[in-house]
Design a protein around this motif. Sequence first.
Motif, PDB file in Angstrom:
ATOM      1  N   ALA A 151      -7.364   0.689   6.016  1.00 40.77           N
ATOM      2  CA  ALA A 151      -6.084   0.437   5.372  1.00 40.77           C
ATOM      3  C   ALA A 151      -5.875   1.503   4.298  1.00 40.77           C
ATOM      4  O   ALA A 151      -6.829   2.059   3.759  1.00 40.77           O
ATOM      5  CB  ALA A 151      -6.076  -0.956   4.755  1.00 40.77           C
ATOM      6  N   TYR A 152      -4.621   1.792   3.980  1.00 45.71           N
ATOM      7  CA  TYR A 152      -4.340   2.809   2.964  1.00 45.71           C
ATOM      8  C   TYR A 152      -4.439   2.194   1.573  1.00 45.71           C
ATOM      9  O   TYR A 152      -3.593   1.406   1.148  1.00 45.71           O
ATOM     10  CB  TYR A 152      -2.970   3.433   3.179  1.00 45.71           C
ATOM     11  CG  TYR A 152      -2.511   4.318   2.041  1.00 45.71           C
ATOM     12  CD1 TYR A 152      -3.417   5.136   1.345  1.00 45.71           C
ATOM     13  CD2 TYR A 152      -1.181   4.344   1.651  1.00 45.71           C
ATOM     14  CE1 TYR A 152      -3.003   5.936   0.287  1.00 45.71           C
ATOM     15  CE2 TYR A 152      -0.754   5.153   0.603  1.00 45.71           C
ATOM     16  CZ  TYR A 152      -1.670   5.934  -0.070  1.00 45.71           C
ATOM     17  OH  TYR A 152      -1.269   6.728  -1.123  1.00 45.71           O
ATOM     18  N   VAL A 153      -5.492   2.558   0.875  1.00 42.74           N
ATOM     19  CA  VAL A 153      -5.706   2.155  -0.511  1.00 42.74           C
ATOM     20  C   VAL A 153      -5.669   3.427  -1.344  1.00 42.74           C
ATOM     21  O   VAL A 153      -6.456   4.345  -1.111  1.00 42.74           O
ATOM     22  CB  VAL A 153      -7.057   1.429  -0.680  1.00 42.74           C
ATOM     23  CG1 VAL A 153      -7.290   1.078  -2.150  1.00 42.74           C
ATOM     24  CG2 VAL A 153      -7.105   0.174   0.183  1.00 42.74           C
TER      25      VAL A 153
ATOM     26  N   TYR B 291     -12.521  -3.074   5.100  1.00 40.65           N
ATOM     27  CA  TYR B 291     -11.526  -2.025   4.863  1.00 40.65           C
ATOM     28  C   TYR B 291     -10.169  -2.346   5.491  1.00 40.65           C
ATOM     29  O   TYR B 291      -9.309  -1.472   5.561  1.00 40.65           O
ATOM     30  CB  TYR B 291     -12.046  -0.684   5.387  1.00 40.65           C
ATOM     31  CG  TYR B 291     -13.207  -0.156   4.584  1.00 40.65           C
ATOM     32  CD1 TYR B 291     -12.996   0.544   3.401  1.00 40.65           C
ATOM     33  CD2 TYR B 291     -14.522  -0.368   4.993  1.00 40.65           C
ATOM     34  CE1 TYR B 291     -14.052   1.022   2.645  1.00 40.65           C
ATOM     35  CE2 TYR B 291     -15.592   0.106   4.244  1.00 40.65           C
ATOM     36  CZ  TYR B 291     -15.348   0.799   3.076  1.00 40.65           C
ATOM     37  OH  TYR B 291     -16.405   1.269   2.325  1.00 40.65           O
TER      38      TYR B 291
ATOM     39  N   PRO C 201      -6.804  -5.275   5.848  1.00 36.89           N
ATOM     40  CA  PRO C 201      -6.150  -6.379   5.149  1.00 36.89           C
ATOM     41  C   PRO C 201      -6.665  -7.722   5.651  1.00 36.89           C
ATOM     42  O   PRO C 201      -6.701  -7.979   6.855  1.00 36.89           O
ATOM     43  CB  PRO C 201      -4.661  -6.185   5.465  1.00 36.89           C
ATOM     44  CG  PRO C 201      -4.622  -5.277   6.657  1.00 36.89           C
ATOM     45  CD  PRO C 201      -5.838  -4.429   6.579  1.00 36.89           C
TER      46      PRO C 201
ATOM     47  N   ARG D 121      -4.497   0.869  -6.177  1.00 37.20           N
ATOM     48  CA  ARG D 121      -4.044  -0.361  -5.524  1.00 37.20           C
ATOM     49  C   ARG D 121      -3.861  -0.083  -4.035  1.00 37.20           C
ATOM     50  O   ARG D 121      -3.730   1.067  -3.610  1.00 37.20           O
ATOM     51  CB  ARG D 121      -2.713  -0.828  -6.106  1.00 37.20           C
ATOM     52  CG  ARG D 121      -2.742  -1.173  -7.592  1.00 37.20           C
ATOM     53  CD  ARG D 121      -1.382  -1.653  -8.057  1.00 37.20           C
ATOM     54  NE  ARG D 121      -1.395  -2.059  -9.462  1.00 37.20           N
ATOM     55  CZ  ARG D 121      -1.038  -1.272 -10.473  1.00 37.20           C
ATOM     56  NH1 ARG D 121      -0.631  -0.027 -10.235  1.00 37.20           N
ATOM     57  NH2 ARG D 121      -1.082  -1.719 -11.719  1.00 37.20           N
ATOM     58  N   ALA D 122      -3.820  -1.151  -3.258  1.00 37.49           N
ATOM     59  CA  ALA D 122      -3.463  -1.032  -1.852  1.00 37.49           C
ATOM     60  C   ALA D 122      -1.967  -0.778  -1.745  1.00 37.49           C
ATOM     61  O   ALA D 122      -1.180  -1.165  -2.613  1.00 37.49           O
ATOM     62  CB  ALA D 122      -3.839  -2.300  -1.103  1.00 37.49           C
ATOM     63  N   HIS D 123      -1.551  -0.115  -0.683  1.00 38.69           N
ATOM     64  CA  HIS D 123      -0.131   0.151  -0.459  1.00 38.69           C
ATOM     65  C   HIS D 123       0.642  -1.173  -0.495  1.00 38.69           C
ATOM     66  O   HIS D 123       0.169  -2.200   0.023  1.00 38.69           O
ATOM     67  CB  HIS D 123       0.049   0.835   0.897  1.00 38.69           C
ATOM     68  CG  HIS D 123       1.429   1.345   1.140  1.00 38.69           C
ATOM     69  ND1 HIS D 123       2.423   0.549   1.675  1.00 38.69           N
ATOM     70  CD2 HIS D 123       1.999   2.564   0.911  1.00 38.69           C
ATOM     71  CE1 HIS D 123       3.531   1.255   1.786  1.00 38.69           C
ATOM     72  NE2 HIS D 123       3.311   2.479   1.322  1.00 38.69           N
TER      73      HIS D 123
ATOM     74  N   TYR E  25       1.087  -4.160   2.253  1.00 37.69           N
ATOM     75  CA  TYR E  25       0.087  -5.155   2.656  1.00 37.69           C
ATOM     76  C   TYR E  25       0.342  -6.481   1.944  1.00 37.69           C
ATOM     77  O   TYR E  25       0.557  -6.529   0.730  1.00 37.69           O
ATOM     78  CB  TYR E  25      -1.326  -4.664   2.349  1.00 37.69           C
ATOM     79  CG  TYR E  25      -1.716  -3.423   3.120  1.00 37.69           C
ATOM     80  CD1 TYR E  25      -1.848  -3.455   4.498  1.00 37.69           C
ATOM     81  CD2 TYR E  25      -1.945  -2.222   2.462  1.00 37.69           C
ATOM     82  CE1 TYR E  25      -2.197  -2.317   5.208  1.00 37.69           C
ATOM     83  CE2 TYR E  25      -2.305  -1.076   3.154  1.00 37.69           C
ATOM     84  CZ  TYR E  25      -2.421  -1.128   4.538  1.00 37.69           C
ATOM     85  OH  TYR E  25      -2.765  -0.003   5.236  1.00 37.69           O
TER      86      TYR E  25
ATOM     87  N   ILE F  44      -7.301  -6.164   0.452  1.00 40.67           N
ATOM     88  CA  ILE F  44      -8.283  -5.324   1.148  1.00 40.67           C
ATOM     89  C   ILE F  44      -9.624  -5.598   0.480  1.00 40.67           C
ATOM     90  O   ILE F  44      -9.847  -5.179  -0.672  1.00 40.67           O
ATOM     91  CB  ILE F  44      -7.925  -3.826   1.037  1.00 40.67           C
ATOM     92  CG1 ILE F  44      -6.441  -3.583   1.332  1.00 40.67           C
ATOM     93  CG2 ILE F  44      -8.825  -3.005   1.949  1.00 40.67           C
ATOM     94  CD1 ILE F  44      -5.980  -4.004   2.696  1.00 40.67           C
TER      95      ILE F  44
ATOM     96  N   LEU G   6     -11.612  -3.088  -1.794  1.00 34.61           N
ATOM     97  CA  LEU G   6     -11.037  -2.528  -3.017  1.00 34.61           C
ATOM     98  C   LEU G   6     -11.599  -3.173  -4.277  1.00 34.61           C
ATOM     99  O   LEU G   6     -11.934  -2.474  -5.243  1.00 34.61           O
ATOM    100  CB  LEU G   6      -9.514  -2.667  -3.000  1.00 34.61           C
ATOM    101  CG  LEU G   6      -8.782  -2.299  -4.297  1.00 34.61           C
ATOM    102  CD1 LEU G   6      -9.050  -0.854  -4.692  1.00 34.61           C
ATOM    103  CD2 LEU G   6      -7.289  -2.551  -4.161  1.00 34.61           C
TER     104      LEU G   6
ATOM    105  N   ARG H  24     -12.409  -1.173  -7.683  1.00 40.40           N
ATOM    106  CA  ARG H  24     -11.102  -0.868  -8.256  1.00 40.40           C
ATOM    107  C   ARG H  24     -11.231  -0.179  -9.622  1.00 40.40           C
ATOM    108  O   ARG H  24     -10.542   0.789  -9.920  1.00 40.40           O
ATOM    109  CB  ARG H  24     -10.258  -2.130  -8.412  1.00 40.40           C
ATOM    110  CG  ARG H  24      -8.840  -1.820  -8.935  1.00 40.40           C
ATOM    111  CD  ARG H  24      -8.123  -3.079  -9.388  1.00 40.40           C
ATOM    112  NE  ARG H  24      -7.808  -3.972  -8.294  1.00 40.40           N
ATOM    113  CZ  ARG H  24      -6.652  -3.977  -7.637  1.00 40.40           C
ATOM    114  NH1 ARG H  24      -5.713  -3.101  -7.942  1.00 40.40           N
ATOM    115  NH2 ARG H  24      -6.431  -4.847  -6.677  1.00 40.40           N
TER     116      ARG H  24
END
Length: 601
Positions: free
Chosen positions: A32-34, A105, A107, A286-288, A291, A295, A298, A302
């Motif tokens: 996922a894009y984080v 990794y 959601p 942060r996650a995009h 979502y 995630i 993260l 973080r």
Amino acid sequence: MNGQPEFLPMTVEEADRLGIDRFDVILISGDAYVDHPSFGTAIIGRVLRDAGYSVGVIAQPDWHSDADFRRLGEPRLFFSVSAGNVDSLVNAFTPNLKRRSSDVYSPGGRLLRPDRATLVYTDRVHALFPKTPVVIGGIEASLRRFAHYDYWSDSVRQSILADAPADLLVFGMGERQVVAIADRLAAGESAGSLTNIPGTACRVDLKTWRSMDQAGYVVLPGYAEVKEDRYAYARAFALHYNEQDPLRGRRVAQPHPKTVVIQNPPAMPLSGDELDRVYELPYARRAHPSYTEPIPALEPVRFSVVSHRGCFGACSFCALTHHQGRIIQSRSIDSIVREVERMAKMPEFTGVVQDVGGPTANMYAIHCGRWETAGTCPDRRCIDCPALDRSHTEQLRLLRRLSEIPGVKRVFIASGIRYDLIGLGDEEYLSRISADHVSGHLKVAPEHVSARVTACMGKPPRAVFDAFRERFEALQQGKRKRQYLVPYLMSGHPGCRMEDMVELAEYVRDTGLYTEQVQDFTPTPMSISTTIYHTGLDPFTLEEVYIPKGREKRIQRALMHYRDPANYALVREGLHAAGREDLIGSAWKCLVPARGRKRRL
């Protein structure tokens, strides 16, 4: 650095808002894009954006259809494909080859990536955009760049570059490489001409290879040979292992049935200023926002900070030599302070910096005067070298500065320390770390205590850990709330016989150490230990090494958890095999009760 969006765009609508009608580069990832500097896609995307290129992200595309791969259109320069932060098969299976039920990794931990994700994604994107260059990278591609033993199929597979329809492979930490690739493609060069970028591997056809001047190349035994001959496999590993230094490494070539894979020397490490710039890019942490589920990967990182890269520990089971290298690259204290100051202003920040470190936290700012001009020594391990400057002064200064930042309550080291770097003159360091930067448990990694096993692992002998443990325990005297060592231990490593695991179990019994952090050895690509596991040979001496496999590996792991009644039967079996029936029964020294008898508490 200015002008970057809060998140890199994942949709055409986001691109429109940023005035992007066509992306220069599109990153495809199995994660996922984080937008966090612990995630490779975020770093590579931000670095390319900082270099002036527009970047889009396709995260965890559905590989069963074309729609996700077409979502952002065709990039002007290239697609970049990565399986994600972890090799997709390591991520999907336990060491016992049982499929995992979740993916941290993704959601909600959902299973959204294919096995061998780099190959699957590259096949799909090449089929849809056959004229657009494709660059593969990340840990999966990096550590599969030569013919390699694949634990999950129990076979020797070709270089991933021989299987994937990609133009280039980026290995190691890829910032220099991706910017160089973008710059040269933007200048009008073809993908086929990008054959000399450090930190990349390419392929040439057999006819071209035969016509080339091969002087200066290290030519490995070919795929057909290493697949059938364990001695050839071991020799090939030793040859390319010795060329992984950016200053003294030479080009390495390995013939395959239809192509020849050529690895250029590794990219030069980033300077301190360059590393500062990379990690001070405006990550959202942060996650995009697309979502709706968290995630899981993260939250533990973080509010962590990367202080340096590289590791000279040379543990046999680790492939960092092939990925980040042995040269330590440290950020400046001022840069790390600025990063934590920004973190402290986030509404989610509770005052705790979760981790400040790298592969080994206390290698921060450790330095050797040879590294800039001659690279690492080919004939010795840095960890054993008396010329290495092992001072922890800068790390202590860093931790002090971070602790003084308004809003910061605690600064932890969660990434573990290398205890054999803490000399007898470092009592202040050990005392400070234990008192202020450990949340009750200090993580260290002796891995084993048997002399022959630690030697095979490239770890220090038991006496070194014993001395450290005694020093640590001495610091606990008089404390109202004591702290504990959490040792990482490993079962099933090459060279480990049943009697070695019994020795380790007795050590745990006698010391009372916590044993939850036990890992069953997993033969991941491109480590010394994996080569030994596959071949039964030390790749540098070609001497035979004992390899535990099958049921014996299960028993070895059970011995580490001998207190668990569920493991009694396996532990008894292991003790019988080791000729240690004296450890079965009700005496104080026994590990398990005799069959049918309950252990006395």
